[in-house]
Design a protein around this motif. Structure first.
Motif, PDB file in Angstrom:
ATOM      1  N   SER A  20       5.051   6.027   3.900  1.00  0.00           N
ATOM      2  CA  SER A  20       3.874   6.619   4.552  1.00  0.00           C
ATOM      3  C   SER A  20       2.767   5.604   4.786  1.00  0.00           C
ATOM      4  O   SER A  20       2.111   5.609   5.830  1.00  0.00           O
ATOM      5  N   ARG A  72       1.213   4.932   8.402  1.00  0.00           N
ATOM      6  CA  ARG A  72      -0.200   5.269   8.651  1.00  0.00           C
ATOM      7  C   ARG A  72      -0.958   4.083   9.234  1.00  0.00           C
ATOM      8  O   ARG A  72      -1.758   4.246  10.165  1.00  0.00           O
ATOM      9  N   GLY A 116       0.871  14.620  11.996  1.00  0.00           N
ATOM     10  CA  GLY A 116       0.266  13.327  12.293  1.00  0.00           C
ATOM     11  C   GLY A 116      -0.316  13.248  13.684  1.00  0.00           C
ATOM     12  O   GLY A 116      -1.166  12.390  13.957  1.00  0.00           O
TER      13      GLY A 116
END
Length: 584
Positions: free
Chosen positions: A225, A229, A260
């Motif tokens: 992640s 990100r 997202g």
């Protein structure tokens, strides 16, 4: 006033969805100089195209190809151009050829995209002069491009180049801060060079070729992640797109990509997900994709599902089919590159029990429907089985399990056994529903990949035929103007590229279509040798009466099945820089 080209008396579509009308187009210096309701003075014009009774529309846009290798050796990309495609996107599914070494690119592309590894490596060893995304754009612009080209930067490409393919495909390894910062710099530099965004992949049945990392999943599937990100933050800040394939077996993967995209408390992330497909094995899922995109929009996000608007029919030679990678038994067989070793495995009874167990599972998310009664044999040295399904062959052989009937034929005939099945897109009413769903993008042709498995190069023509036929039958799903918009201007606007429109001042990328020949020949498959790939026989489409003229940058490049002399010799296409449309 003279023109370089005049297209007269055609039914003109401008790519915005506005009403069509009979118009005359004058083209000068590669652009549409005039769109006139009155005939133009043809004096001194070297090329006049009579479009009476035909449609004149912006060149089609293919947002999902794997031409990254083919374009280096055959930059005409004539198999797409012949069907009216004038702009293609490279770099899909986390795969691009910007940063990875030729050897690593061979491992990345060969198995998952069914492109012979030696040709991937050879093409890059000969052509690669670039060290950065900007150099890559310059290298493309130096080629005699047939269509225009836009590009994603592949996440797996960056990971392999920065971490090394072995470290990039190990679960126990994370990129260092230095490596992650370098990936951020790679992405930033690509966006500065005009790339439309980044592609990533979380789907776990896409496997690597080669020796060292063979059968591991693509590098981007190992990203956590924090890494995703940080890269997505750059895309958000620049307003560029993320193309992503979720892990179908993980609800968290899909949920994280959907959420997202939202813009609550932050900048939205333009997200294009793979894919909106009416899969036979999961007939109900397709109906929730449109509502999901609508919910994301209400949450200030921007989510689109990529969709192939024709039946997804695939062919296979023997056991070599990428969707077979989704379950362990066949993935184990495909891991073995040696034919003798593989056949020994396929004969083994314990292995066959494993395959039958995988085949008989009826629950869970899957792409292949796992029904050998829905798989037609189209070629085999044993002519008695041609035209039958593997299930039928098993019945005729005394009630043999369909898996055993299939494996028996594979062991005996190998890749000389050719068969086909339709995985998705089999229900016309669902295709019509998706055609009018705002959260769906029309594309996903996979052109340039799966050379022996599928041929969707003319998906746009087949979609227009279905819309035209629906209108004739009095049950239109969308208007023809809307259909053209979906294939052209809508895509160009979302990705912010200067393409997809045919108005005064627009670049003259256009196709002239004879609707009288939008018929059943569009569904026919043929074979065409690829000289750059040692004359490998590629599945193609051949329906040459439908497209009477294709222009790229105002230059006539194709028509009636014949390429113009300039195609692949003179550069007619160009690199499409994201942001040009807004700037113009």
């Amino acid at each position: 006033m003279s023109y370089d080209v005049i297209v007269r008396s055609g039914r003109w579509f401008d790519g915005t969805g506005a009403p069509s009308a009979t118009r005359h187009l004058g083209i000068r210096d590669g652009k549409v100089a005039v769109v006139s309701a009155q005939p133009l003075d043809e004096g001194g014009c070297p090329r006049v195209i009579d479009a009476s009774g035909k449609w004149v529309l912006p060149g089609l846009i293919d947002i999902h190809t794997h031409y990254d290798v083919e374009i280096l050796e055959s930059p005409s990309l004539s198999e797409s151009v012949r069907h009216g495609v004038t702009s293609v996107f490279l770099g899909s599914c986390s795969l691009s050829t910007v940063h990875a070494s030729p050897s690593d690119a061979g491992d990345l592309f060969a198995r998952v995209e069914a492109i012979p590894r030696r040709h991937v490596v050879g093409a890059l060893e000969e052509a690669k002069t670039w060290m950065s995304a900007r150099d890559y754009v310059d290298a493309l612009e130096a080629l005699p491009l047939g269509p225009n080209v836009a590009a994603f930067l592949g996440h797996s490409d960056m990971r392999a180049a920065q971490m090394g393919l072995n470290r990039a495909t190990r679960k126990d390894v994370r990129p260092s801060d230095f490596e992650l910062a370098n990936m951020e710099a790679m992405l930033t530099e690509a966006l500065d060079a005009g790339f439309v965004g980044m592609s990533t992949q979380q789907l776990l049945f896409d496997k690597l070729d080669g020796v060292t990392c063979r059968s591991r999943t693509l590098p981007s599937t190992y990203a956590k992640s924090r890494e995703r990100r940080r890269l997505n933050t750059i895309l958000r800040r620049r307003g560029r797109a993320l193309q992503a394939g979720p892990d179908l077996t993980s609800p968290f993967s899909l949920a994280s990509l959907i959420l997202g995209s939202t813009g609550l408390g932050r900048t939205k992330l333009k997200t294009s997900l793979l894919s909106a497909a009416d899969i036979k094995s999961n007939p109900y899922t397709i109906r929730i994709l449109g509502p999901i995109a609508a919910i994301v929009k209400r949450l200030r996000g921007d989510l689109r599902w990529q969709h192939l608007p024709v039946p997804f029919e695939v062919y296979a030679d023997g056991i070599d089919l990428v969707v077979f990678e989704e379950f362990g038994s066949v993935a184990a067989a495909l891991h073995l590159s040696d034919e003798i070793e593989r056949n020994a495995l396929l004969r083994d009874e314990e292995y066959r029990r494993w395959f039958r167990k995988d085949y008989d599972k009826r629950f869970g998310v899957k792409v292949w429907h796992r029904d050998f009664f829905d798989a037609d044999i189209v070629a085999c040295p044993d002519g008695s089985v041609i035209g039958k399904t593997f299930g039928q062959v098993g019945v005729e052989r005394g009630g043999v399990h369909p898996v055993d009937a299939f494996l028996d034929l594979v062991v005996e005939y190998g890749t000389k056994l050719r068969w086909r099945t339709t995985i998705s897109g089999h229900r016309p009413e669902i295709l019509d529903m998706l055609a009018r769903t705002p959260g769906v993008q029309l594309g996903f042709s996979d052109a340039g990949a799966h050379l022996r498995n599928m041929a969707f190069y003319n998906f746009g023509l087949r979609f227009l035929r279905r819309v035209r036929d629906s209108e004739r039958a009095g049950r239109p799903s969308v208007t023809l103007e809307q259909a053209v918009h979906r294939l052209t201007g809508e895509l160009a606007d979302w990705y912010d590229i200067d393409a997809g429109h045919l108005r005064e001042g627009d670049r003259a990328d256009l196709v002239v279509i004879d609707p009288a020949h939008l018929d059943d020949t569009l569904d026919a498959y043929a074979e065409s040798a690829m000289p750059a790939y040692d004359n490998l026989s590629r599945m193609v489409n051949r329906n040459d009466d439908a497209v009477t003229a294709v222009l790229v940058g105002g230059e006539y490049v194709f028509g009636a099945g014949v390429a113009a002399d300039v195609l692949g010799v003179t550069r007619t296409g160009r690199f499409l820089h994201a942001g040009e449309r807004t700037a113009r």
